[in-house]
Motif scaffolding. Structure first.
Motif, mmCIF file in Angstrom:
data_model
loop_
_atom_site.group_PDB
_atom_site.id
_atom_site.type_symbol
_atom_site.label_atom_id
_atom_site.label_comp_id
_atom_site.label_asym_id
_atom_site.label_seq_id
_atom_site.Cartn_x
_atom_site.Cartn_y
_atom_site.Cartn_z
ATOM 1 N N GLU A 46 -3.698 5.804 -1.208
ATOM 2 C CA GLU A 46 -3.483 5.961 -2.479
ATOM 3 C C GLU A 46 -4.641 6.958 -3.184
ATOM 4 O O GLU A 46 -4.859 6.906 -4.152
ATOM 5 C CB GLU A 46 -3.287 4.670 -3.333
ATOM 6 C CG GLU A 46 -2.158 3.646 -2.757
ATOM 7 C CD GLU A 46 -2.036 2.259 -3.129
ATOM 8 O OE1 GLU A 46 -1.384 1.769 -2.963
ATOM 9 O OE2 GLU A 46 -3.270 1.933 -3.680
ATOM 10 N N TYR A 61 0.981 -1.131 -0.027
ATOM 11 C CA TYR A 61 0.000 0.000 -0.119
ATOM 12 C C TYR A 61 0.880 1.258 0.021
ATOM 13 O O TYR A 61 1.820 1.317 0.719
ATOM 14 C CB TYR A 61 -0.972 -0.096 1.252
ATOM 15 C CG TYR A 61 -1.984 -1.202 1.091
ATOM 16 C CD1 TYR A 61 -2.774 -1.048 0.117
ATOM 17 C CD2 TYR A 61 -1.821 -2.055 1.896
ATOM 18 C CE1 TYR A 61 -4.062 -2.003 0.165
ATOM 19 C CE2 TYR A 61 -2.900 -3.234 1.945
ATOM 20 C CZ TYR A 61 -3.836 -3.252 1.015
ATOM 21 O OH TYR A 61 -4.826 -4.250 0.877
ATOM 22 N N GLY A 62 0.529 2.194 -0.869
ATOM 23 C CA GLY A 62 1.262 3.380 -1.051
ATOM 24 C C GLY A 62 2.272 3.318 -2.143
ATOM 25 O O GLY A 62 2.983 4.055 -2.240
ATOM 26 N N LYS A 66 -5.411 1.135 1.556
ATOM 27 C CA LYS A 66 -5.368 1.517 0.065
ATOM 28 C C LYS A 66 -6.029 2.950 0.226
ATOM 29 O O LYS A 66 -5.820 3.701 -0.821
ATOM 30 C CB LYS A 66 -6.490 0.872 -0.754
ATOM 31 C CG LYS A 66 -7.969 0.713 -0.327
ATOM 32 C CD LYS A 66 -8.788 -0.236 -1.074
ATOM 33 C CE LYS A 66 -10.352 -0.164 -0.677
ATOM 34 N NZ LYS A 66 -11.183 -1.135 -1.472
ATOM 35 N N ASN A 109 1.735 5.026 -10.391
ATOM 36 C CA ASN A 109 0.871 6.143 -11.043
ATOM 37 C C ASN A 109 0.118 5.702 -12.217
ATOM 38 O O ASN A 109 0.695 5.092 -13.092
ATOM 39 C CB ASN A 109 1.540 7.571 -11.127
ATOM 40 C CG ASN A 109 1.932 8.187 -9.984
ATOM 41 O OD1 ASN A 109 1.301 8.082 -8.710
ATOM 42 N ND2 ASN A 109 3.081 8.587 -9.915
#
Length: 527
Positions: free
Chosen positions: A379, A281-282, A376, A286
Protein backbone atom coordinates in the motif's frame (compact mmCIF):
# COMPACT_ATOMS: atom_id res chain seq x y z
CA UNK A 1 -19.27 -31.97 51.46
CA UNK A 2 -20.62 -30.05 48.47
CA UNK A 3 -20.31 -31.56 45.03
CA UNK A 4 -17.00 -30.21 43.73
CA UNK A 5 -17.97 -30.80 40.10
CA UNK A 6 -20.72 -28.19 40.48
CA UNK A 7 -18.24 -25.51 41.46
CA UNK A 8 -15.25 -26.11 39.22
CA UNK A 9 -14.53 -23.82 36.25
CA UNK A 10 -15.11 -25.27 32.79
CA UNK A 11 -11.35 -25.58 32.33
CA UNK A 12 -10.94 -27.91 35.35
CA UNK A 13 -9.50 -31.35 34.62
CA UNK A 14 -9.50 -34.64 36.53
CA UNK A 15 -6.01 -33.69 37.64
CA UNK A 16 -7.38 -30.50 39.16
CA UNK A 17 -10.09 -32.35 41.11
CA UNK A 18 -7.48 -34.72 42.52
CA UNK A 19 -5.38 -31.77 43.57
CA UNK A 20 -8.32 -30.08 45.28
CA UNK A 21 -9.24 -33.30 47.07
CA UNK A 22 -5.71 -33.34 48.48
CA UNK A 23 -6.26 -29.82 49.75
CA UNK A 24 -9.52 -30.86 51.39
CA UNK A 25 -7.76 -33.70 53.17
CA UNK A 26 -5.25 -31.16 54.42
CA UNK A 27 -8.15 -29.00 55.65
CA UNK A 28 -9.24 -31.72 58.09
CA UNK A 29 -6.23 -30.98 60.30
CA UNK A 30 -7.71 -29.37 63.49
CA UNK A 31 -4.57 -27.28 63.99
CA UNK A 32 -5.46 -25.22 60.90
CA UNK A 33 -8.36 -23.56 62.75
CA UNK A 34 -5.99 -22.08 65.32
CA UNK A 35 -3.43 -21.17 62.68
CA UNK A 36 -5.96 -19.45 60.42
CA UNK A 37 -7.47 -17.32 63.17
CA UNK A 38 -4.18 -15.74 64.16
CA UNK A 39 -2.05 -15.59 61.03
CA UNK A 40 -4.78 -14.61 58.58
CA UNK A 41 -5.99 -11.86 60.91
CA UNK A 42 -2.45 -10.46 60.95
CA UNK A 43 -2.33 -10.49 57.13
CA UNK A 44 -5.59 -8.55 56.87
CA UNK A 45 -4.15 -5.94 59.23
CA UNK A 46 -1.46 -5.25 56.57
CA UNK A 47 -3.90 -3.91 54.01
CA UNK A 48 -1.70 -0.86 53.29
CA UNK A 49 1.13 -3.16 52.24
CA UNK A 50 -1.18 -5.19 50.00
CA UNK A 51 -2.09 -2.02 48.10
CA UNK A 52 1.57 -1.63 47.05
CA UNK A 53 2.21 -5.22 45.90
CA UNK A 54 3.05 -6.02 42.26
CA UNK A 55 0.19 -7.14 40.01
CA UNK A 56 0.04 -10.54 38.40
CA UNK A 57 -1.90 -10.48 35.13
CA UNK A 58 -4.21 -13.32 36.05
CA UNK A 59 -7.53 -14.17 37.67
CA UNK A 60 -7.75 -15.86 41.05
CA UNK A 61 -10.91 -17.78 41.90
CA UNK A 62 -12.26 -18.25 45.42
CA UNK A 63 -14.70 -21.03 46.22
CA UNK A 64 -15.99 -22.63 49.39
CA UNK A 65 -16.48 -26.23 50.43
CA UNK A 66 -18.16 -27.25 53.69
CA UNK A 67 -16.93 -30.25 55.66
CA UNK A 68 -19.29 -32.02 58.08
CA UNK A 69 -23.04 -31.98 58.67
CA UNK A 70 -24.43 -28.52 57.99
CA UNK A 71 -26.64 -28.93 61.07
CA UNK A 72 -23.70 -29.33 63.41
CA UNK A 73 -22.13 -26.38 65.18
CA UNK A 74 -18.60 -27.48 64.26
CA UNK A 75 -19.10 -27.52 60.48
CA UNK A 76 -15.89 -26.35 58.79
CA UNK A 77 -15.94 -23.96 55.85
CA UNK A 78 -12.96 -24.40 53.55
CA UNK A 79 -12.19 -21.64 51.07
CA UNK A 80 -9.66 -22.32 48.34
CA UNK A 81 -8.11 -19.55 46.24
CA UNK A 82 -6.66 -20.79 42.98
CA UNK A 83 -5.18 -19.24 39.89
CA UNK A 84 -7.34 -19.78 36.82
CA UNK A 85 -5.56 -20.96 33.71
CA UNK A 86 -6.82 -22.13 30.35
CA UNK A 87 -3.48 -23.67 29.45
CA UNK A 88 -2.51 -25.74 32.48
CA UNK A 89 -3.76 -27.23 35.75
CA UNK A 90 -5.26 -24.88 38.30
CA UNK A 91 -2.65 -23.65 40.74
CA UNK A 92 -3.73 -23.47 44.38
CA UNK A 93 -2.54 -20.17 45.81
CA UNK A 94 -3.75 -20.62 49.40
CA UNK A 95 -6.53 -22.11 51.56
CA UNK A 96 -8.26 -21.24 54.81
CA UNK A 97 -10.44 -23.19 57.23
CA UNK A 98 -12.96 -21.66 59.63
CA UNK A 99 -15.98 -22.73 61.68
CA UNK A 100 -19.12 -21.53 59.95
CA UNK A 101 -20.66 -20.63 63.31
CA UNK A 102 -17.85 -18.32 64.35
CA UNK A 103 -16.61 -16.57 61.21
CA UNK A 104 -18.72 -15.00 58.45
CA UNK A 105 -18.07 -15.98 54.86
CA UNK A 106 -17.22 -12.39 53.89
CA UNK A 107 -14.69 -12.01 56.71
CA UNK A 108 -13.04 -15.32 55.84
CA UNK A 109 -12.76 -14.30 52.19
CA UNK A 110 -11.06 -10.99 53.00
CA UNK A 111 -8.67 -12.57 55.49
CA UNK A 112 -7.76 -15.36 53.05
CA UNK A 113 -7.31 -12.95 50.14
CA UNK A 114 -4.99 -10.83 52.28
CA UNK A 115 -2.91 -13.84 53.29
CA UNK A 116 -2.82 -15.25 49.75
CA UNK A 117 -1.47 -11.94 48.43
CA UNK A 118 1.20 -11.62 51.12
CA UNK A 119 2.13 -15.28 51.56
CA UNK A 120 1.17 -17.38 48.51
CA UNK A 121 2.24 -21.01 48.44
CA UNK A 122 4.48 -20.40 45.43
CA UNK A 123 6.46 -17.38 44.27
CA UNK A 124 6.46 -14.20 46.29
CA UNK A 125 3.92 -11.59 47.33
CA UNK A 126 1.64 -10.22 44.61
CA UNK A 127 -1.92 -9.16 43.79
CA UNK A 128 -4.11 -10.70 41.09
CA UNK A 129 -5.44 -8.37 38.44
CA UNK A 130 -8.86 -10.01 38.79
CA UNK A 131 -10.74 -11.98 41.43
CA UNK A 132 -13.69 -14.32 40.76
CA UNK A 133 -16.02 -15.18 43.68
CA UNK A 134 -17.69 -18.43 42.72
CA UNK A 135 -20.25 -18.89 45.50
CA UNK A 136 -23.18 -16.86 46.75
CA UNK A 137 -21.57 -13.98 48.58
CA UNK A 138 -22.95 -10.62 49.63
CA UNK A 139 -20.63 -8.96 47.17
CA UNK A 140 -21.72 -5.43 48.00
CA UNK A 141 -20.43 -5.85 51.53
CA UNK A 142 -16.88 -6.73 50.45
CA UNK A 143 -16.65 -4.97 47.09
CA UNK A 144 -15.11 -1.83 48.51
CA UNK A 145 -12.54 -3.79 50.55
CA UNK A 146 -11.44 -5.75 47.48
CA UNK A 147 -11.26 -2.61 45.37
CA UNK A 148 -9.23 -0.91 48.09
CA UNK A 149 -6.65 -3.63 47.45
CA UNK A 150 -6.61 -2.50 43.81
CA UNK A 151 -8.16 -5.78 42.61
CA UNK A 152 -10.92 -6.04 39.99
CA UNK A 153 -13.92 -8.12 41.03
CA UNK A 154 -14.59 -10.21 37.96
CA UNK A 155 -18.03 -11.39 36.86
CA UNK A 156 -20.06 -9.42 39.38
CA UNK A 157 -23.68 -8.66 38.54
CA UNK A 158 -23.94 -5.63 40.79
CA UNK A 159 -26.07 -2.83 39.44
CA UNK A 160 -25.36 -0.13 41.98
CA UNK A 161 -23.24 2.93 41.29
CA UNK A 162 -20.06 1.54 42.85
CA UNK A 163 -17.55 0.96 40.01
CA UNK A 164 -16.65 -2.69 39.47
CA UNK A 165 -13.27 -2.25 37.82
CA UNK A 166 -10.16 -0.77 39.32
CA UNK A 167 -8.02 0.85 36.65
CA UNK A 168 -4.34 0.07 36.73
CA UNK A 169 -1.97 3.04 36.81
CA UNK A 170 -1.06 4.17 33.30
CA UNK A 171 2.55 3.13 33.86
CA UNK A 172 1.57 -0.41 34.94
CA UNK A 173 2.80 -2.79 32.23
CA UNK A 174 2.89 -6.55 32.36
CA UNK A 175 6.09 -8.49 31.77
CA UNK A 176 6.74 -12.22 31.39
CA UNK A 177 9.09 -14.50 33.29
CA UNK A 178 11.68 -15.93 30.90
CA UNK A 179 11.38 -19.30 32.63
CA UNK A 180 7.85 -20.10 33.81
CA UNK A 181 5.87 -17.55 31.78
CA UNK A 182 4.19 -15.89 34.77
CA UNK A 183 2.93 -12.44 33.78
CA UNK A 184 3.07 -9.54 36.24
CA UNK A 185 4.09 -5.93 36.68
CA UNK A 186 7.78 -5.07 36.52
CA UNK A 187 8.21 -4.69 40.27
CA UNK A 188 7.47 -8.41 40.69
CA UNK A 189 10.58 -9.47 38.76
CA UNK A 190 14.34 -9.47 38.84
CA UNK A 191 16.41 -9.19 35.65
CA UNK A 192 19.33 -11.28 34.56
CA UNK A 193 22.31 -9.62 36.30
CA UNK A 194 24.57 -10.23 33.29
CA UNK A 195 22.55 -9.18 30.25
CA UNK A 196 19.63 -7.22 31.83
CA UNK A 197 17.52 -8.39 28.90
CA UNK A 198 15.12 -10.89 30.46
CA UNK A 199 12.92 -11.12 33.57
CA UNK A 200 12.57 -13.79 36.23
CA UNK A 201 10.10 -14.30 39.10
CA UNK A 202 12.89 -15.15 41.50
CA UNK A 203 16.31 -16.75 41.76
CA UNK A 204 14.80 -20.23 41.34
CA UNK A 205 13.42 -19.37 37.91
CA UNK A 206 16.66 -17.60 37.04
CA UNK A 207 18.75 -20.66 37.89
CA UNK A 208 16.45 -23.06 36.02
CA UNK A 209 16.42 -20.90 32.89
CA UNK A 210 20.17 -20.40 32.94
CA UNK A 211 20.90 -24.13 32.96
CA UNK A 212 18.20 -24.94 30.41
CA UNK A 213 18.96 -22.34 27.75
CA UNK A 214 19.90 -18.86 28.91
CA UNK A 215 23.58 -19.70 29.37
CA UNK A 216 23.67 -20.17 25.58
CA UNK A 217 22.03 -16.83 24.82
CA UNK A 218 23.06 -14.56 27.68
CA UNK A 219 26.28 -13.31 26.09
CA UNK A 220 24.50 -12.62 22.79
CA UNK A 221 21.70 -10.80 24.58
CA UNK A 222 24.27 -8.74 26.44
CA UNK A 223 25.88 -7.73 23.13
CA UNK A 224 22.48 -6.70 21.81
CA UNK A 225 21.70 -4.66 24.93
CA UNK A 226 25.01 -2.85 24.38
CA UNK A 227 23.50 -1.65 21.08
CA UNK A 228 20.41 -0.24 22.79
CA UNK A 229 21.68 3.33 22.88
CA UNK A 230 22.93 3.14 19.28
CA UNK A 231 19.57 1.86 18.03
CA UNK A 232 17.76 4.65 19.89
CA UNK A 233 20.07 7.42 18.73
CA UNK A 234 18.30 9.61 16.17
CA UNK A 235 18.46 13.23 15.14
CA UNK A 236 14.77 13.76 15.91
CA UNK A 237 13.44 15.98 18.67
CA UNK A 238 11.07 13.18 19.77
CA UNK A 239 13.77 10.48 19.94
CA UNK A 240 14.07 10.46 23.72
CA UNK A 241 10.37 9.71 24.09
CA UNK A 242 9.95 7.21 21.25
CA UNK A 243 13.05 5.15 22.06
CA UNK A 244 12.10 4.42 25.68
CA UNK A 245 11.69 0.82 26.78
CA UNK A 246 8.12 1.58 27.84
CA UNK A 247 7.07 3.15 24.55
CA UNK A 248 3.88 1.09 24.31
CA UNK A 249 1.21 1.00 21.61
CA UNK A 250 -0.84 3.33 23.83
CA UNK A 251 2.00 5.85 23.88
CA UNK A 252 2.42 5.54 20.11
CA UNK A 253 -1.32 6.20 19.80
CA UNK A 254 -1.01 9.39 21.89
CA UNK A 255 2.08 10.44 19.91
CA UNK A 256 0.27 10.06 16.57
CA UNK A 257 -2.82 11.78 17.97
CA UNK A 258 -0.65 14.67 19.12
CA UNK A 259 0.62 15.05 15.54
CA UNK A 260 -2.97 14.69 14.25
CA UNK A 261 -2.18 11.74 11.98
CA UNK A 262 -3.62 8.75 13.83
CA UNK A 263 -5.83 6.51 11.67
CA UNK A 264 -5.53 8.81 8.66
CA UNK A 265 -3.96 8.39 5.25
CA UNK A 266 -0.90 6.15 5.16
CA UNK A 267 -0.73 6.24 8.97
CA UNK A 268 -3.69 3.86 9.26
CA UNK A 269 -1.34 0.84 9.43
CA UNK A 270 1.11 2.38 11.89
CA UNK A 271 -0.58 1.65 15.23
CA UNK A 272 -2.10 -1.56 16.60
CA UNK A 273 -4.99 0.48 17.99
CA UNK A 274 -6.07 1.54 14.50
CA UNK A 275 -9.51 0.42 13.34
CA UNK A 276 -8.01 -0.54 9.94
CA UNK A 277 -5.88 -3.45 11.12
CA UNK A 278 -8.52 -6.03 10.15
CA UNK A 279 -8.54 -4.88 6.53
CA UNK A 280 -6.54 -7.24 4.26
CA UNK A 281 -3.25 -5.90 2.93
CA UNK A 282 -3.68 -4.24 -0.40
CA UNK A 283 -7.36 -3.52 0.27
CA UNK A 284 -7.03 -0.36 2.35
CA UNK A 285 -9.46 2.25 0.97
CA UNK A 286 -7.88 5.22 -0.77
CA UNK A 287 -7.38 8.33 1.30
CA UNK A 288 -6.45 11.51 -0.54
CA UNK A 289 -4.60 12.84 2.50
CA UNK A 290 -1.74 10.28 2.17
CA UNK A 291 0.87 11.81 4.48
CA UNK A 292 -1.65 14.08 6.32
CA UNK A 293 1.17 16.34 7.59
CA UNK A 294 0.79 19.67 5.69
CA UNK A 295 4.44 20.52 4.89
CA UNK A 296 5.51 16.95 4.25
CA UNK A 297 2.47 16.31 2.08
CA UNK A 298 3.34 19.20 -0.22
CA UNK A 299 7.06 18.40 -0.40
CA UNK A 300 6.55 14.69 -1.12
CA UNK A 301 4.24 15.43 -4.03
CA UNK A 302 7.13 16.91 -5.98
CA UNK A 303 10.46 15.67 -7.34
CA UNK A 304 13.78 16.57 -5.75
CA UNK A 305 15.13 20.03 -6.39
CA UNK A 306 18.71 18.75 -6.30
CA UNK A 307 19.49 15.25 -7.58
CA UNK A 308 21.59 12.84 -5.48
CA UNK A 309 24.37 10.72 -6.96
CA UNK A 310 24.06 7.04 -6.07
CA UNK A 311 27.84 7.01 -5.71
CA UNK A 312 27.60 9.58 -2.91
CA UNK A 313 24.40 8.51 -1.15
CA UNK A 314 22.62 9.88 1.88
CA UNK A 315 23.99 8.36 5.08
CA UNK A 316 21.19 8.77 7.63
CA UNK A 317 17.94 10.50 8.55
CA UNK A 318 19.70 13.79 9.19
CA UNK A 319 20.93 13.88 5.59
CA UNK A 320 17.47 13.07 4.25
CA UNK A 321 15.63 15.62 6.41
CA UNK A 322 18.13 18.30 5.36
CA UNK A 323 17.64 17.35 1.71
CA UNK A 324 13.86 17.65 1.92
CA UNK A 325 13.76 20.60 4.34
CA UNK A 326 11.79 18.79 7.05
CA UNK A 327 11.87 19.96 10.66
CA UNK A 328 13.35 17.47 13.11
CA UNK A 329 10.07 17.28 15.01
CA UNK A 330 8.38 15.69 11.98
CA UNK A 331 7.34 12.02 12.44
CA UNK A 332 7.42 11.35 8.67
CA UNK A 333 10.29 8.89 9.17
CA UNK A 334 7.66 6.58 10.67
CA UNK A 335 6.29 6.11 7.14
CA UNK A 336 9.41 6.47 5.03
CA UNK A 337 11.68 3.96 6.74
CA UNK A 338 10.70 1.25 4.23
CA UNK A 339 11.78 3.13 1.06
CA UNK A 340 14.78 4.72 2.78
CA UNK A 341 15.93 1.33 4.08
CA UNK A 342 15.82 -0.05 0.55
CA UNK A 343 17.63 3.06 -0.69
CA UNK A 344 20.44 2.49 1.83
CA UNK A 345 20.78 -1.19 0.93
CA UNK A 346 20.93 -0.43 -2.80
CA UNK A 347 23.38 2.49 -2.57
CA UNK A 348 25.55 1.47 0.41
CA UNK A 349 25.37 -2.29 0.97
CA UNK A 350 25.07 -3.58 -2.59
CA UNK A 351 28.31 -1.93 -3.84
CA UNK A 352 30.25 -3.53 -0.95
CA UNK A 353 28.81 -7.03 -1.19
CA UNK A 354 27.95 -7.30 -4.90
CA UNK A 355 29.94 -4.66 -6.82
CA UNK A 356 29.31 -6.41 -10.17
CA UNK A 357 25.54 -6.24 -9.69
CA UNK A 358 25.78 -2.57 -8.69
CA UNK A 359 27.77 -1.70 -11.82
CA UNK A 360 25.31 -3.63 -14.00
CA UNK A 361 22.50 -1.68 -12.41
CA UNK A 362 24.16 1.64 -13.29
CA UNK A 363 25.01 0.50 -16.83
CA UNK A 364 21.44 -0.61 -17.53
CA UNK A 365 20.08 2.61 -15.97
CA UNK A 366 17.53 0.55 -14.06
CA UNK A 367 17.09 -1.45 -10.91
CA UNK A 368 14.61 -4.27 -10.42
CA UNK A 369 13.67 -5.19 -6.86
CA UNK A 370 11.63 -8.15 -5.66
CA UNK A 371 10.04 -7.59 -2.25
CA UNK A 372 9.40 -10.84 -0.37
CA UNK A 373 6.57 -11.40 2.10
CA UNK A 374 5.06 -7.99 1.39
CA UNK A 375 2.22 -6.82 3.63
CA UNK A 376 1.61 -3.11 4.21
CA UNK A 377 4.43 -2.36 1.75
CA UNK A 378 1.89 -3.18 -0.98
CA UNK A 379 0.00 0.00 0.00
CA UNK A 380 3.11 2.20 -0.14
CA UNK A 381 3.28 3.22 -3.76
CA UNK A 382 3.74 6.89 -2.88
CA UNK A 383 6.48 6.33 -0.25
CA UNK A 384 8.36 4.13 -2.72
CA UNK A 385 8.02 6.89 -5.30
CA UNK A 386 10.35 8.83 -3.00
CA UNK A 387 12.85 5.95 -3.34
CA UNK A 388 12.66 6.23 -7.12
CA UNK A 389 13.30 9.98 -6.96
CA UNK A 390 16.38 9.43 -4.80
CA UNK A 391 17.68 6.87 -7.34
CA UNK A 392 16.89 9.01 -10.39
CA UNK A 393 17.76 8.82 -13.27
CA UNK A 394 17.57 5.03 -12.76
CA UNK A 395 14.24 3.44 -13.60
CA UNK A 396 12.93 1.54 -10.59
CA UNK A 397 10.80 -1.58 -11.02
CA UNK A 398 9.29 -2.99 -7.80
CA UNK A 399 7.56 -6.38 -7.71
CA UNK A 400 5.96 -7.14 -4.34
CA UNK A 401 5.02 -10.73 -3.44
CA UNK A 402 3.01 -11.78 -0.39
CA UNK A 403 0.59 -14.51 0.60
CA UNK A 404 -1.37 -11.93 2.64
CA UNK A 405 -2.08 -9.74 -0.41
CA UNK A 406 -5.58 -9.94 -1.85
CA UNK A 407 -5.19 -8.99 -5.52
CA UNK A 408 -2.82 -8.12 -8.34
CA UNK A 409 -2.22 -4.46 -9.00
CA UNK A 410 0.07 -2.38 -11.15
CA UNK A 411 0.73 1.34 -11.34
CA UNK A 412 3.51 3.69 -12.36
CA UNK A 413 4.57 7.31 -12.06
CA UNK A 414 7.74 9.22 -12.95
CA UNK A 415 10.56 6.63 -12.88
CA UNK A 416 8.72 4.04 -10.72
CA UNK A 417 6.80 0.93 -11.80
CA UNK A 418 5.03 -0.85 -8.95
CA UNK A 419 3.34 -4.27 -9.12
CA UNK A 420 1.85 -6.54 -6.45
CA UNK A 421 1.51 -10.34 -6.72
CA UNK A 422 -0.62 -12.35 -4.25
CA UNK A 423 0.96 -15.62 -3.11
CA UNK A 424 4.33 -16.94 -2.05
CA UNK A 425 7.30 -15.85 -4.14
CA UNK A 426 8.17 -19.35 -5.33
CA UNK A 427 4.57 -19.87 -6.47
CA UNK A 428 4.15 -16.48 -8.17
CA UNK A 429 7.53 -15.68 -9.70
CA UNK A 430 6.54 -17.23 -13.04
CA UNK A 431 4.44 -14.10 -13.66
CA UNK A 432 7.64 -12.02 -13.82
CA UNK A 433 9.95 -12.58 -16.78
CA UNK A 434 13.10 -10.78 -15.58
CA UNK A 435 15.58 -11.52 -12.79
CA UNK A 436 15.94 -9.02 -9.94
CA UNK A 437 19.05 -7.00 -9.23
CA UNK A 438 18.16 -7.48 -5.57
CA UNK A 439 15.51 -9.23 -3.45
CA UNK A 440 14.56 -7.99 -0.01
CA UNK A 441 12.41 -9.19 2.87
CA UNK A 442 11.47 -6.42 5.30
CA UNK A 443 11.31 -7.55 8.95
CA UNK A 444 11.77 -11.05 7.60
CA UNK A 445 11.76 -13.27 10.72
CA UNK A 446 12.89 -16.20 8.59
CA UNK A 447 12.59 -18.83 11.32
CA UNK A 448 8.85 -18.17 11.65
CA UNK A 449 8.11 -18.90 7.98
CA UNK A 450 8.99 -22.39 6.66
CA UNK A 451 8.16 -21.19 3.12
CA UNK A 452 11.44 -19.22 3.05
CA UNK A 453 13.32 -22.37 1.97
CA UNK A 454 11.60 -22.70 -1.41
CA UNK A 455 11.95 -18.98 -2.07
CA UNK A 456 15.65 -18.95 -1.15
CA UNK A 457 16.36 -21.99 -3.32
CA UNK A 458 15.16 -20.04 -6.36
CA UNK A 459 16.94 -16.78 -5.54
CA UNK A 460 20.26 -18.34 -4.53
CA UNK A 461 20.21 -20.70 -7.52
CA UNK A 462 19.96 -17.71 -9.89
CA UNK A 463 22.59 -15.90 -7.79
CA UNK A 464 20.37 -12.94 -6.97
CA UNK A 465 21.49 -10.85 -3.96
CA UNK A 466 19.09 -11.42 -1.05
CA UNK A 467 18.85 -8.88 1.79
CA UNK A 468 16.64 -8.94 4.86
CA UNK A 469 15.88 -6.68 7.76
CA UNK A 470 14.60 -7.62 11.18
CA UNK A 471 13.07 -6.07 14.28
CA UNK A 472 15.28 -7.63 16.89
CA UNK A 473 18.62 -9.29 17.46
CA UNK A 474 16.88 -12.34 18.94
CA UNK A 475 15.05 -12.89 15.66
CA UNK A 476 18.41 -12.72 13.89
CA UNK A 477 19.74 -15.54 16.05
CA UNK A 478 16.71 -17.68 15.22
CA UNK A 479 17.11 -16.90 11.50
CA UNK A 480 20.78 -17.83 11.60
CA UNK A 481 19.90 -21.17 13.20
CA UNK A 482 17.10 -21.83 10.68
CA UNK A 483 19.38 -21.08 7.72
CA UNK A 484 22.09 -23.34 9.07
CA UNK A 485 19.55 -26.14 9.47
CA UNK A 486 18.26 -25.63 5.90
CA UNK A 487 21.82 -25.98 4.48
CA UNK A 488 20.94 -23.34 1.87
CA UNK A 489 23.06 -20.43 3.02
CA UNK A 490 24.35 -18.38 5.91
CA UNK A 491 23.73 -14.94 7.32
CA UNK A 492 26.25 -12.17 6.99
CA UNK A 493 27.11 -10.08 10.02
CA UNK A 494 24.14 -7.85 10.78
CA UNK A 495 24.39 -4.06 10.66
CA UNK A 496 22.25 -1.40 12.30
CA UNK A 497 20.19 0.20 9.58
CA UNK A 498 20.61 4.02 9.85
CA UNK A 499 17.15 4.46 8.31
CA UNK A 500 15.19 2.19 10.66
CA UNK A 501 11.89 3.29 12.18
CA UNK A 502 12.28 5.73 15.09
CA UNK A 503 9.40 4.19 17.10
CA UNK A 504 10.52 1.50 19.54
CA UNK A 505 8.27 -1.56 19.84
CA UNK A 506 7.38 -2.60 23.38
CA UNK A 507 7.32 -6.31 24.20
CA UNK A 508 6.64 -7.96 27.52
CA UNK A 509 9.12 -10.82 27.22
CA UNK A 510 12.40 -8.91 27.30
CA UNK A 511 14.18 -5.55 27.21
CA UNK A 512 15.84 -6.33 23.90
CA UNK A 513 15.45 -3.21 21.71
CA UNK A 514 13.01 -3.67 18.82
CA UNK A 515 12.44 -1.31 15.93
CA UNK A 516 10.98 -1.96 12.50
CA UNK A 517 13.80 -2.59 10.00
CA UNK A 518 16.39 -2.17 12.78
CA UNK A 519 18.94 -4.73 11.58
CA UNK A 520 20.04 -5.50 8.02
CA UNK A 521 21.94 -8.48 6.63
CA UNK A 522 22.35 -10.47 3.44
CA UNK A 523 22.21 -14.20 2.81
CA UNK A 524 25.28 -15.88 1.41
CA UNK A 525 24.94 -19.04 -0.65
CA UNK A 526 26.87 -22.09 0.54
CA UNK A 527 27.64 -23.06 -3.08
Amino acid sequence: MSNLSDMKPKCFTAEDVFKFNEILEEAKDPQLLVCNDSIFEQSYAQSDRIKTLPYQDTCWAMEKVELGDSNEWDTKRVIIVSELSFQSMQEVVEMSVALTASVSLEKQILHLLSHACLHPRKKHARRPHYLLLKNNVKKRSILKDIQDFGINLFGTSLTDTVPVNVNLPEEALFYVCHNCGLKATQDFFITCPKCSAVYYCDETCQTEAYHQRHRLECQKFSACMNKESSLGRFCFEFSEVCSQRKFTKQKLFHFLKCHEVFDQGLWRRECQLSCCNDIPYGALPNDEKLYVLPLEGVVLQSALVNSISIDEPLKDWSDYYNLRGFWLDSPIAGLLHYPLTLYWIITTCLPKHYPGVFENMKTSHSVEVHVLGAEKEAEMFHPFLELARLLSPLKVQLHLFGDQLVHHSSCSSENLSFSTHPGFYHASISSVSTLPHIAIGFNAGLSAYPSFKETLEILLHQRSPVYCTDYCYLSLLHSRKALKKSKLGSLSDAQINPFHCPFRIFTSDSNLPRYSNAWAFHIKSLN
